[in-house]
Structures are given as structure tokens and as C-alpha cells.
Scaffold this motif. Sequence first.
Motif, short mmCIF file in Angstrom:
data_model
loop_
_atom_site.label_atom_id
_atom_site.label_comp_id
_atom_site.label_asym_id
_atom_site.label_seq_id
_atom_site.Cartn_x
_atom_site.Cartn_y
_atom_site.Cartn_z
N THR A 269 35.63 0.06 111.66
CA THR A 269 35.18 1.44 111.72
C THR A 269 33.78 1.55 111.14
O THR A 269 33.42 0.82 110.22
N TYR B 276 36.09 -3.38 117.56
CA TYR B 276 35.50 -2.04 117.71
C TYR B 276 36.03 -1.41 119.00
O TYR B 276 35.34 -1.27 119.98
N GLU C 10 32.68 4.68 110.30
CA GLU C 10 32.69 6.03 109.72
C GLU C 10 32.32 6.08 108.24
O GLU C 10 31.79 7.07 107.77
#
Length: 141
Positions: free
Chosen positions: A56, A44, A58
Motif C-alpha cells: 500500500t 500492488y 497510503e
Amino acid sequence: MGNSPRPGLWTLEKSSDYGKTWSAWQHFSDTPADCETYFGKDTYKPITKDDDVICTTEYSKIVPLENGEIPVMLLNDRPSATNYFNSSVLQEWTRATNVRIRLLRTKNLLGHLMSVARQDPTVTRRYFIRLRIFQLRLLYV
């Protein structure tokens, strides 16, 4: 993905020897803490090397509940992305004979939200993972 939420914790893996051995290409998690717990603290962070395996957060949120796309851009932000053909490390890192998805944790509605099923009968469809792979292609910059 399909008519279920995106998975909460998963890994995209590749094999370069027709499935004999596998290595991680990219990790996905819903929290930075899970990135570090499951995949290591170095996953990360920003990409610094052409063959960095990152995590990720997202694309692991519960919203959207259906049809959540997950674009995986393996070359984005790589140091040699604009000079691909001169980087043997990046070429080797993107080489694969097989690709697999390893699901580690699903993402679903909490039990107390199941009362929503009375208004929306599709809620119960969201306790599984359905994958639809539209394109798998490698674009060279």
C-alpha cells in the motif's frame, strides 16, 4: 509512529514459529513503482485471495511530519473476512507468534528544505524513525 515522518519503504513481517522463519504480512511504499520494484508486481493489486500479501502507498507520504498513524487492518477486503472461522487459509494467514517491522528506507526532508530549521528547530528531529506501538490486536469479524 512518533515525532518523525512515517517510513518511506517498509515491511510488516510475521513469524509463526517463534522467530525461526519470517514471512511478509504487508508492504508499505510511497510509490506504486517502488511497490513493484521492491516487493513484486503482484503486490500492488487488489486482494483476491485470503493470504495475498499486498503493498500500500497510503501511509508512506512525508506528511504528516509528526505523529503519523499507520493503521494496519489485516482482515479488511479479504474474501473470507466475514466468514473467518470457516476459512482455514485466513486463520493460518493471521496466525503469528512474533511480529517485526523491517525498515528499508526512511522518509525525510530534502537537504534544500533544511533552511526551514531556522524557523522550526524540530526539523532536525525528523532524520530518524521513532515507533510507538499503541495496540496490537486481532479483531474477528
